[in-house]
Design a protein around this motif. Sequence first.
Motif, PDB file in Angstrom:
ATOM      1  N   ASP A 115     -27.103  63.464   0.681  1.00  0.00           N
ATOM      2  CA  ASP A 115     -27.438  62.403   1.640  1.00  0.00           C
ATOM      3  C   ASP A 115     -26.871  61.087   1.587  1.00  0.00           C
ATOM      4  N   GLN A 116     -25.604  61.129   1.894  1.00  0.00           N
ATOM      5  CA  GLN A 116     -24.877  59.795   1.372  1.00  0.00           C
ATOM      6  C   GLN A 116     -23.944  59.508   2.449  1.00  0.00           C
ATOM      7  N   VAL A 117     -23.709  58.353   2.504  1.00  0.00           N
ATOM      8  CA  VAL A 117     -22.928  57.494   3.707  1.00  0.00           C
ATOM      9  C   VAL A 117     -21.492  57.994   3.586  1.00  0.00           C
ATOM     10  N   GLY A 119     -26.554  62.504  16.660  1.00  0.00           N
ATOM     11  CA  GLY A 119     -26.679  61.744  15.789  1.00  0.00           C
ATOM     12  C   GLY A 119     -25.713  60.689  15.448  1.00  0.00           C
ATOM     13  N   ASN A 128     -22.619  51.244  -2.500  1.00  0.00           N
ATOM     14  CA  ASN A 128     -21.794  52.501  -3.229  1.00  0.00           C
ATOM     15  C   ASN A 128     -20.818  52.967  -1.938  1.00  0.00           C
ATOM     16  N   GLY A 182     -25.745  58.405  12.938  1.00  0.00           N
ATOM     17  CA  GLY A 182     -25.843  57.846  11.514  1.00  0.00           C
ATOM     18  C   GLY A 182     -24.187  58.100  11.007  1.00  0.00           C
ATOM     19  N   PRO A 183     -24.036  57.784   9.747  1.00  0.00           N
ATOM     20  CA  PRO A 183     -22.569  57.698   9.337  1.00  0.00           C
ATOM     21  C   PRO A 183     -21.772  59.094   9.693  1.00  0.00           C
ATOM     22  N   GLY A 184     -22.388  60.062   9.438  1.00  0.00           N
ATOM     23  CA  GLY A 184     -21.753  61.349   9.879  1.00  0.00           C
ATOM     24  C   GLY A 184     -21.235  61.586  11.330  1.00  0.00           C
ATOM     25  N   ASP A 224     -27.803  59.705  20.445  1.00  0.00           N
ATOM     26  CA  ASP A 224     -28.919  59.434  19.371  1.00  0.00           C
ATOM     27  C   ASP A 224     -30.197  58.813  19.697  1.00  0.00           C
ATOM     28  N   ARG A 225     -31.176  59.396  19.009  1.00  0.00           N
ATOM     29  CA  ARG A 225     -32.615  59.020  19.516  1.00  0.00           C
ATOM     30  C   ARG A 225     -32.931  57.536  18.607  1.00  0.00           C
ATOM     31  N   GLY A 226     -32.337  56.951  17.778  1.00  0.00           N
ATOM     32  CA  GLY A 226     -32.715  55.868  17.019  1.00  0.00           C
ATOM     33  C   GLY A 226     -33.669  56.204  15.884  1.00  0.00           C
ATOM     34  N   THR A 254     -30.628  56.191   7.837  1.00  0.00           N
ATOM     35  CA  THR A 254     -29.710  55.001   7.491  1.00  0.00           C
ATOM     36  C   THR A 254     -30.425  53.655   8.034  1.00  0.00           C
ATOM     37  N   PRO A 305     -26.500  66.080   5.367  1.00  0.00           N
ATOM     38  CA  PRO A 305     -27.365  66.755   4.439  1.00  0.00           C
ATOM     39  C   PRO A 305     -27.917  68.162   5.177  1.00  0.00           C
ATOM     40  N   CYS A 318     -28.788  56.780  -4.141  1.00  0.00           N
ATOM     41  CA  CYS A 318     -28.746  55.535  -3.583  1.00  0.00           C
ATOM     42  C   CYS A 318     -29.220  54.423  -4.185  1.00  0.00           C
ATOM     43  N   VAL A 324     -32.189  64.931  21.528  1.00  0.00           N
ATOM     44  CA  VAL A 324     -31.934  66.373  22.007  1.00  0.00           C
ATOM     45  C   VAL A 324     -32.808  67.390  21.764  1.00  0.00           C
TER      46      VAL A 324
HETATM   47  C1  LIG Z   1     -33.919  53.754   1.623  1.00  0.00           C
HETATM   48  C2  LIG Z   1     -32.698  54.483   1.910  1.00  0.00           C
HETATM   49  C3  LIG Z   1     -31.610  54.152   1.183  1.00  0.00           C
HETATM   50  C4  LIG Z   1     -30.303  54.734   1.216  1.00  0.00           C
HETATM   51  N1  LIG Z   1     -29.511  54.074   0.536  1.00  0.00           N
HETATM   52  C5  LIG Z   1     -28.021  54.626   0.399  1.00  0.00           C
HETATM   53  C6  LIG Z   1     -26.999  54.383  -0.235  1.00  0.00           C
HETATM   54  O1  LIG Z   1     -27.151  53.243  -1.051  1.00  0.00           O
HETATM   55  N2  LIG Z   1     -25.744  54.871  -0.266  1.00  0.00           N
HETATM   56  C7  LIG Z   1     -25.412  56.023   0.624  1.00  0.00           C
HETATM   57  O2  LIG Z   1     -24.531  56.434   0.550  1.00  0.00           O
HETATM   58  N3  LIG Z   1     -26.533  56.488   1.463  1.00  0.00           N
HETATM   59  C8  LIG Z   1     -27.840  55.959   1.356  1.00  0.00           C
HETATM   60  N4  LIG Z   1     -28.996  56.537   1.934  1.00  0.00           N
HETATM   61  C9  LIG Z   1     -28.642  57.748   2.866  1.00  0.00           C
HETATM   62  C10 LIG Z   1     -27.927  57.125   4.160  1.00  0.00           C
HETATM   63  O3  LIG Z   1     -28.268  56.203   4.867  1.00  0.00           O
HETATM   64  C11 LIG Z   1     -27.736  58.486   5.246  1.00  0.00           C
HETATM   65  O4  LIG Z   1     -29.120  59.008   5.237  1.00  0.00           O
HETATM   66  C12 LIG Z   1     -26.570  59.286   4.979  1.00  0.00           C
HETATM   67  O5  LIG Z   1     -25.367  58.568   5.141  1.00  0.00           O
HETATM   68  C13 LIG Z   1     -26.643  60.406   5.871  1.00  0.00           C
HETATM   69  O6  LIG Z   1     -26.052  60.115   7.081  1.00  0.00           O
HETATM   70  P1  LIG Z   1     -26.301  61.040   8.472  1.00  0.00           P
HETATM   71  O7  LIG Z   1     -25.442  60.537   9.585  1.00  0.00           O
HETATM   72  O8  LIG Z   1     -26.142  62.507   7.922  1.00  0.00           O
HETATM   73  O9  LIG Z   1     -27.676  61.247   8.969  1.00  0.00           O
HETATM   74  P2  LIG Z   1     -28.728  59.644   9.280  1.00  0.00           P
HETATM   75  O10 LIG Z   1     -28.210  58.324   9.023  1.00  0.00           O
HETATM   76  O11 LIG Z   1     -30.101  60.232   8.962  1.00  0.00           O
HETATM   77  O12 LIG Z   1     -28.644  59.882  11.103  1.00  0.00           O
HETATM   78  C14 LIG Z   1     -28.871  60.781  11.740  1.00  0.00           C
HETATM   79  C15 LIG Z   1     -29.088  60.426  13.011  1.00  0.00           C
HETATM   80  O13 LIG Z   1     -29.689  61.132  13.897  1.00  0.00           O
HETATM   81  C16 LIG Z   1     -30.665  60.954  14.867  1.00  0.00           C
HETATM   82  N5  LIG Z   1     -31.406  62.010  15.067  1.00  0.00           N
HETATM   83  C17 LIG Z   1     -32.188  62.797  14.580  1.00  0.00           C
HETATM   84  N6  LIG Z   1     -32.489  63.899  15.425  1.00  0.00           N
HETATM   85  C18 LIG Z   1     -32.089  63.791  16.466  1.00  0.00           C
HETATM   86  C19 LIG Z   1     -32.396  64.400  17.796  1.00  0.00           C
HETATM   87  N7  LIG Z   1     -33.152  65.457  18.089  1.00  0.00           N
HETATM   88  N8  LIG Z   1     -31.710  63.775  18.966  1.00  0.00           N
HETATM   89  C20 LIG Z   1     -31.098  62.667  18.873  1.00  0.00           C
HETATM   90  N9  LIG Z   1     -30.713  62.198  17.956  1.00  0.00           N
HETATM   91  C21 LIG Z   1     -31.332  62.602  16.530  1.00  0.00           C
HETATM   92  C22 LIG Z   1     -31.346  60.094  13.956  1.00  0.00           C
HETATM   93  O14 LIG Z   1     -32.350  59.265  14.760  1.00  0.00           O
HETATM   94  C23 LIG Z   1     -30.218  59.237  13.431  1.00  0.00           C
HETATM   95  O15 LIG Z   1     -29.849  57.979  13.895  1.00  0.00           O
HETATM   96  C24 LIG Z   1     -30.242  55.738   2.013  1.00  0.00           C
HETATM   97  C25 LIG Z   1     -31.339  56.325   2.641  1.00  0.00           C
HETATM   98  C26 LIG Z   1     -32.469  55.635   2.623  1.00  0.00           C
HETATM   99  C27 LIG Z   1     -33.613  56.310   3.513  1.00  0.00           C
END
Ligand SMILES: Cc1cc2nc3c(=O)[nH]c(=O)nc-3n(C[C@H](O)[C@H](O)[C@H](O)COP(=O)(O)OP(=O)(O)OC[C@H]3O[C@@H](n4cnc5c(N)ncnc54)[C@H](O)[C@@H]3O)c2cc1C
Length: 320
Positions: free
Chosen positions: A283-285, A21, A58, A23-25, A44-46, A50, A277, A144, A90
């Motif tokens: 679910d925050q960056v 994954g 924020n 994303g920010p995490g 990452d699958r894209g 985020t 999350p 968000c 994955v």
């Molecule tokens: C409209 C919207 C607005 C938002 N605004 C804010 C904001 O203002 N402030 C804030 O803090 N957060 C905001 N968020 C939330 C934020 O974007 C993220 O969801 C959050 O930071 C969690 O990040 P993450 O790394 O846990 O997950 P994600 O950002 O969801 O990343 C997960 C990644 O894992 C990949 N993945 C999933 N399954 C698989 C797999 N089987 N194999 C390979 N890759 C996989 C996904 O494609 C993705 O790229 C917002 C979300 C949305 C939808």
Amino acid sequence: MDTTFATRGLDDRIYDSIVIGAGPGGLQAAIYLGRYNRDVLLIDRGGGRTSHAHFIENVLTHRLISGMEIIRRGLEQATNFNVQIKTDRVTKIEKDGGLFTVFTAASAYRARTVIVSTGVSDVFPPIEHLHRFLGTSYFTCIDCDGYRTTGKKLVVTGNSLNAVNLALAMKQMFTKDTTFIPYELSLQPSSSEVLADEGIPVVPGKPVRIIGAKVMEGLELEDGTRIACEAVMASFGIRLNDDFLSGLSLKKDAGNAHYVTSSVYESSLRGLYIVGPLNTGQDQVVIAAGEGATAAIDINKQLLEEKEGRGEICSLAEHP
Ligand SMILES: Cc1cc2nc3c(=O)[nH]c(=O)nc-3n(C[C@H](O)[C@H](O)[C@H](O)COP(=O)(O)OP(=O)(O)OC[C@H]3O[C@@H](n4cnc5c(N)ncnc54)[C@H](O)[C@@H]3O)c2cc1C
């Protein structure tokens, strides 16, 4: 060397960590591990959550940044620290003899540790043009985007009691002009009462279309009624992106909604960390990134201990 992988044409390297994954995490974790000079593979699958976030306001030091820009910069930063990056989905993880095997449709990779940061996906109702407005005026997260609706003509909709609470919160914090549309939801008398007490009009009906070419003008209901609005805050739930974890029998909380982890985000399976999350529900960056950093620091400590063949060593960050 185990030749099975090589003879099958697969990557025979054993990574220190595979991060799933970007994303920010996951990105934050990969950057930390890369800066410990660890061998790291990021898969990452894209198209994660985020990437839908157009206006992030924020995150410390960024007045405004898009989710796509965070990902772009994060990938660049990780690459600079020699993190290997693959675009793939994955499908399964196995653990055998202290090593993890991470499977994708076409390949498999092995590592001493794994960080899962695959996030969650929104459940979207079948409302036409929803994706045109997602992240700009159709919102799903009060933390968000609640602020972005300040003073606007707002519709709150959803299919559970959460949506009622969302409408009450939105009115209290962001906009007096809040209308509630229960989506295939029969309101309890107590809910109707509290909404009425707070002066929130309830319009029965099912939104089927968002009206407006570039700017949201309103919602059209199934019976053709049109409700004018500039923004929608919706509550239809989320689902975890965790299908590939099903074979591992990991411990979940009582409601089976989130994974149980330690304070450093290690799951009930030694060496497998879960951040974002999937464990906290937040679910925050900055939260996902902080968890990714914490997990990476702990993994590095684990790798040091393994290499030294010693028991626990004290945290490198500890000062006298
Ligand atoms: C409209 C919207 C607005 C938002 N605004 C804010 C904001 O203002 N402030 C804030 O803090 N957060 C905001 N968020 C939330 C934020 O974007 C993220 O969801 C959050 O930071 C969690 O990040 P993450 O790394 O846990 O997950 P994600 O950002 O969801 O990343 C997960 C990644 O894992 C990949 N993945 C999933 N399954 C698989 C797999 N089987 N194999 C390979 N890759 C996989 C996904 O494609 C993705 O790229 C917002 C979300 C949305 C939808």
